[in-house]
Design a protein around this motif. Structure first.
Motif, mmCIF file in Angstrom:
data_model
loop_
_atom_site.group_PDB
_atom_site.id
_atom_site.type_symbol
_atom_site.label_atom_id
_atom_site.label_comp_id
_atom_site.label_asym_id
_atom_site.label_seq_id
_atom_site.Cartn_x
_atom_site.Cartn_y
_atom_site.Cartn_z
ATOM 1 N N GLY A 1 0.780 -1.227 0.000
ATOM 2 C CA GLY A 1 0.000 0.000 0.000
ATOM 3 C C GLY A 1 0.809 1.273 0.000
ATOM 4 O O GLY A 1 0.250 2.369 -0.079
ATOM 5 N N TYR A 2 2.144 1.181 0.094
ATOM 6 C CA TYR A 2 3.012 2.348 0.042
ATOM 7 C C TYR A 2 3.761 2.378 -1.290
ATOM 8 O O TYR A 2 4.078 1.327 -1.861
ATOM 9 C CB TYR A 2 4.021 2.337 1.191
ATOM 10 C CG TYR A 2 3.476 2.896 2.483
ATOM 11 C CD1 TYR A 2 3.703 4.224 2.846
ATOM 12 C CD2 TYR A 2 2.727 2.101 3.341
ATOM 13 C CE1 TYR A 2 3.196 4.752 4.025
ATOM 14 C CE2 TYR A 2 2.213 2.617 4.535
ATOM 15 C CZ TYR A 2 2.456 3.942 4.863
ATOM 16 O OH TYR A 2 1.953 4.453 6.020
ATOM 17 N N VAL A 3 4.059 3.589 -1.762
ATOM 18 C CA VAL A 3 4.769 3.737 -3.024
ATOM 19 C C VAL A 3 5.926 4.713 -2.829
ATOM 20 O O VAL A 3 5.830 5.701 -2.081
ATOM 21 C CB VAL A 3 3.819 4.235 -4.149
ATOM 22 C CG1 VAL A 3 3.226 5.588 -3.789
ATOM 23 C CG2 VAL A 3 4.528 4.291 -5.485
ATOM 24 N N GLN A 4 7.021 4.417 -3.464
ATOM 25 C CA GLN A 4 8.188 5.280 -3.411
ATOM 26 C C GLN A 4 7.918 6.564 -4.202
ATOM 27 O O GLN A 4 7.380 6.522 -5.314
ATOM 28 C CB GLN A 4 9.404 4.563 -4.004
ATOM 29 C CG GLN A 4 10.650 5.423 -4.148
ATOM 30 C CD GLN A 4 11.722 4.723 -4.948
ATOM 31 O OE1 GLN A 4 11.515 3.618 -5.453
ATOM 32 N NE2 GLN A 4 12.872 5.361 -5.092
ATOM 33 N N VAL A 5 8.277 7.719 -3.638
ATOM 34 C CA VAL A 5 8.111 9.000 -4.335
ATOM 35 C C VAL A 5 9.406 9.793 -4.240
ATOM 36 O O VAL A 5 10.042 9.838 -3.182
ATOM 37 C CB VAL A 5 6.944 9.823 -3.758
ATOM 38 C CG1 VAL A 5 5.613 9.204 -4.110
ATOM 39 C CG2 VAL A 5 7.062 10.009 -2.253
ATOM 40 N N THR A 6 9.788 10.390 -5.355
ATOM 41 C CA THR A 6 10.954 11.268 -5.405
ATOM 42 C C THR A 6 10.494 12.643 -5.857
ATOM 43 O O THR A 6 9.952 12.775 -6.962
ATOM 44 C CB THR A 6 12.020 10.733 -6.377
ATOM 45 O OG1 THR A 6 12.366 9.396 -5.998
ATOM 46 C CG2 THR A 6 13.256 11.607 -6.373
ATOM 47 N N PRO A 7 10.642 13.697 -5.033
ATOM 48 C CA PRO A 7 10.189 15.025 -5.444
ATOM 49 C C PRO A 7 10.980 15.522 -6.649
ATOM 50 O O PRO A 7 12.208 15.354 -6.713
ATOM 51 C CB PRO A 7 10.430 15.888 -4.203
ATOM 52 C CG PRO A 7 11.471 15.159 -3.414
ATOM 53 C CD PRO A 7 11.249 13.702 -3.688
ATOM 54 N N VAL A 8 10.252 16.092 -7.608
ATOM 55 C CA VAL A 8 10.923 16.634 -8.797
ATOM 56 C C VAL A 8 11.908 17.717 -8.386
ATOM 57 O O VAL A 8 13.014 17.821 -8.925
ATOM 58 C CB VAL A 8 9.873 17.176 -9.790
ATOM 59 C CG1 VAL A 8 10.555 17.863 -10.960
ATOM 60 C CG2 VAL A 8 8.973 16.043 -10.277
#
Length: 449
Positions: free
Chosen positions: A427-434
């Protein structure tokens, strides 16, 4: 002398008392009036309070019936290691299974065997030709058998297991020679009954004596031939072995097969991978195994992916003993079976096609998993270290394909932060801020839905 003043004096006293009584009566009436006014005022005050409680102005009614102000559901940005995975069901089965068919003694051995239980008489020959009955059962499904262990008693004769790669295709008697005699000598030597007194592979007097001692150990009189009837022994290439199933009960004819045995540590696992995920899985990936029934966990490695099929994977079945005849098969169809059903016969699942995923367990699978349908999880990827993660519901993807999360700041201020999604897990996803630094662990992000 006439006392003219006396009546007058008495009359004056009576008039003063009357005046006091009149004044007291007036005061009492005043008090009662004041008390009544107070009570009336209190009742009016209470009535006004009650009326103010239940009677509301139009403005107040509108305020009470208005929708509550919207609330914002948020989640915390978490820094953690994520592992992506693919889950499927899998079947545990023996890679090799030995199906033991009970057989009646040959004509030569039946006339000379005499291998009955000590103190009793042999029942060999009492059954109809070619038919045998179970006198005793010594093992049950799930048991582990070792070299020299008795499995059952058929028509009063013992059925036992010995280590050997050559099947028992003939009665072994004094004077015989061959590789089957060699394996008999080795098996008896490992049990402490044979002292290598004969030439290897030759059934001499030392071998005959070892056979005598072994039958005596089992509690039976050795066959009068001095040898071992083929109907008494099951040679297995690998022992110990696990009893997969026992088909038959005491007093009945044995089923076909009578015993289903699997070498210990030979359990195999094949996962049923949905074809849509085949591109994500390759040999060498790590696998975790979980059985909901037994609660057992195990690990392994993907070794091969096969072609899509609907056929449930099975192992190799090796028949030991004579093949069942149609007569004996029909006669044993009513015999009961203990343990799991035969896992060596292929069958169609009747469901959608799947890609058979061969798994090599890190350690031998527990015999308790035999025949179980287990949960197989393949780890298809992992982040190199802790990464920023948010719930999947926190990511918004636009029509142009870009994604962002909404950060909730001070005083309820919301800011959209563009991100690049990565792998997901639980239920969690990796995110990288632009924009570097635009998102940090501990920030609150708005969760939709």
């Amino acid at each position: 002398m006439t006392q003219l003043g006396s009546p007058a004096t008495e009359s004056g006293r009576d008039g003063g008392g009357h005046g006091q009584a009149v004044r007291g009566s007036r005061l009492a009436r005043r008090r009662r009036v004041l008390l009544g006014v107070g009570i009336a005022a209190a009742l009016l005050a209470i009535g006004g309070l009650i009326g103010a409680t239940f009677v509301k102005s139009p403005q107040q009614l509108a305020a009470d019936s208005a929708a509550p102000p919207p609330t914002v559901t948020t989640a915390t940005v978490v820094s953690q290691v994520l592992t992506s995975s693919v889950q499927m069901r899998g079947v545990v089965y023996p890679s090799t299974q030995y199906d033991v068919y009970a057989s009646a003694p040959s004509s030569s051995s039946s006339s000379s065997a005499g291998g009955s239980a000590a103190g009793g008489s042999s029942s060999t020959g009492s059954s109809a030709a070619g038919a045998v009955y179970i006198s005793k059962l010594k093992v049950a499904a799930g048991d582990t058998i070792s070299n020299g262990e008795q499995l059952a008693e058929l028509d009063g004769e013992p059925l036992f297991a010995l280590t050997g790669t050559v099947p028992a295709w003939r009665d072994l008697t004094p004077g015989e020679s061959g590789p089957d005699v060699t394996e008999l000598q080795k098996a008896l030597a490992s049990l402490g009954y044979y002292d290598n007194g004969d030439t290897a592979g030759y059934f001499g007097s030392a071998t005959e004596y070892a056979v005598y001692l072994y039958y005596q150990h089992l509690g039976y009189t050795a066959p009068s031939s001095g040898g071992v009837p083929a109907a008494d022994v099951v040679f297995l290439p690998s022992l110990p072995a696990t009893v997969v199933a026992v088909n038959g009960t005491t007093g009945e004819q044995p089923g076909q097969p009578f015993l289903e045995l699997a070498p210990r540590g030979s359990l195999a696992l094949t996962g049923e991978l949905p074809p849509a995920y085949a591109g994500q899985v390759k040999p060498g990936l790590k696998v975790t195994i979980y059985d909901e029934v037994t609660g057992l966990h195990a690990t392994g490695t993907v070794t091969n992916l096969g072609a899509a099929t609907t056929t449930v994977p099975t192992g190799t079945a090796v028949d030991i003993g004579s093949s069942p005849s149609s007569a004996s098969s029909s006669a044993s169809s009513s015999s009961s079976s203990t343990g799991s059903s035969s896992s060596s016969s292929s069958s169609s699942s009747g469901q959608t096609p799947f890609v058979p995923l061969t798994v090599r367990p890190s350690h031998a699978l527990s015999s308790a998993l035999n025949g179980e349908n287990v949960l197989v999880t393949v780890q298809t990827g992992q982040t190199e270290g802790p990464v920023l993660t948010v719930p999947v519901a926190a990511i918004v993807t636009t029509a142009s394909g870009t994604s962002y999360v909404t950060v909730l700041g001070a005083h309820g201020k919301q800011t959209e932060v563009p991100v690049t999604p990565g792998i997901s897990e639980n239920g969690y996803v990796q995110v990288t801020p632009v924009k570097s630094g635009a998102l940090a662990a501990g920030d609150r992000v708005v969760v939709s839905g």
